[in-house]
Scaffold this motif. Structure first.
Motif, short mmCIF file in Angstrom:
data_model
loop_
_atom_site.label_atom_id
_atom_site.label_comp_id
_atom_site.label_asym_id
_atom_site.label_seq_id
_atom_site.Cartn_x
_atom_site.Cartn_y
_atom_site.Cartn_z
N MET A 1 -61.96 -61.27 -84.75
CA MET A 1 -62.75 -61.35 -83.52
C MET A 1 -61.85 -61.22 -82.29
O MET A 1 -62.27 -60.63 -81.30
CB MET A 1 -63.52 -62.68 -83.49
N GLU A 3 -59.24 -59.36 -81.82
CA GLU A 3 -58.96 -57.94 -81.56
C GLU A 3 -60.16 -57.30 -80.88
O GLU A 3 -60.01 -56.51 -79.94
CB GLU A 3 -58.62 -57.22 -82.87
N PHE A 4 -61.36 -57.64 -81.32
CA PHE A 4 -62.59 -57.12 -80.72
C PHE A 4 -62.69 -57.56 -79.25
O PHE A 4 -63.00 -56.74 -78.37
CB PHE A 4 -63.80 -57.60 -81.52
N VAL A 7 -60.39 -55.55 -77.13
CA VAL A 7 -60.92 -54.21 -76.90
C VAL A 7 -62.00 -54.25 -75.81
O VAL A 7 -62.01 -53.39 -74.91
CB VAL A 7 -61.47 -53.58 -78.20
N ILE A 8 -62.89 -55.22 -75.85
CA ILE A 8 -63.94 -55.34 -74.84
C ILE A 8 -63.31 -55.59 -73.47
O ILE A 8 -63.74 -55.01 -72.46
CB ILE A 8 -64.95 -56.46 -75.20
N LYS A 57 -61.15 -47.91 -81.35
CA LYS A 57 -60.71 -49.25 -81.73
C LYS A 57 -61.90 -50.20 -81.85
O LYS A 57 -61.96 -51.03 -82.76
CB LYS A 57 -59.73 -49.81 -80.69
N ARG A 58 -62.84 -50.08 -80.92
CA ARG A 58 -64.04 -50.93 -80.96
C ARG A 58 -64.81 -50.69 -82.25
O ARG A 58 -65.22 -51.64 -82.92
CB ARG A 58 -64.93 -50.66 -79.74
N GLU A 59 -64.98 -49.42 -82.60
CA GLU A 59 -65.70 -49.09 -83.83
C GLU A 59 -65.00 -49.68 -85.05
O GLU A 59 -65.65 -50.22 -85.95
CB GLU A 59 -65.82 -47.57 -83.98
N CYS A 61 -62.95 -52.29 -85.13
CA CYS A 61 -63.09 -53.74 -85.09
C CYS A 61 -64.47 -54.18 -85.57
O CYS A 61 -64.59 -55.12 -86.35
CB CYS A 61 -62.85 -54.27 -83.67
N GLN A 62 -65.50 -53.49 -85.09
CA GLN A 62 -66.85 -53.83 -85.51
C GLN A 62 -67.01 -53.64 -87.01
O GLN A 62 -67.66 -54.46 -87.68
CB GLN A 62 -67.88 -52.98 -84.74
N MET A 65 -65.46 -56.51 -88.81
CA MET A 65 -66.22 -57.75 -88.64
C MET A 65 -67.58 -57.69 -89.33
O MET A 65 -68.33 -58.66 -89.32
CB MET A 65 -66.42 -58.06 -87.15
N GLU A 68 -70.63 -52.84 -88.24
CA GLU A 68 -70.55 -51.38 -88.12
C GLU A 68 -71.88 -50.81 -87.65
O GLU A 68 -72.94 -51.12 -88.18
CB GLU A 68 -70.18 -50.76 -89.47
#
Length: 141
Positions: A1, A3-4, A7-8, A57-59, A61-62, A65, A68
């Motif tokens: 989380m 890392e996510f 990114v945000i 990167k967001r994709e 990370c999702q 977690m 996706e």
């Protein structure tokens, strides 16, 4: 989380940067400063490359977690407590920045289109042997 979240935060910072670039471009377009508009467009291109990297990167990370393909609202519906509150605040801030960027971008695009129309009109007038209307250009021609 974590890392996510990073990114945000990166996306939010990037949109803050893009807002400044767009605001500068809008002001330059209002003042018919073509070289400044071009400089802004070059900065935008670099920012877009950075945006693509952050989106990737967001994709990832999702995906890690288990979110996706989920929208931010779907992610929020699957989180609880302080994590939910923090993400909601971050998503709201990012959304506000994206909307502001889009609004300024639309204004800059409109101003550039108006300027191009005036340039085309001046070219057509000069080809037809008529004099351009200096009032349209603020007396700059």
């Amino acid at each position: 989380m974590n890392e996510f979240i990073t990114v945000i935060e990166g996306l939010t910072e990037l949109f803050q940067e893009l807002i400044q670039i767009e605001q500068t471009k809008l002001e330059a377009a209002k003042k018919n400063r073509i070289t400044h508009v071009e400089d802004c467009m070059n900065k935008e291109q670099a920012a877009i490359l950075k945006l693509r990297g952050l989106e990737r990167k967001r994709e990832l990370c999702q995906e890690k977690m288990g979110f996706e393909g989920c929208t931010f609202q779907e992610i929020l519906s699957k989180t609880t407590g302080s994590e939910h509150d923090m993400l909601k605040s971050m998503f709201n801030t990012l959304t506000d920045h994206v909307r502001l960027f889009q609004d300024i971008n639309d204004s800059a695009r409109t101003m550039i289109e108006v300027n191009l129309h005036m340039i085309n009109k001046a070219i057509n007038n000069s080809q037809n042997g008529t004099t351009p209307d200096n009032k349209l250009w603020g007396g700059q021609i």
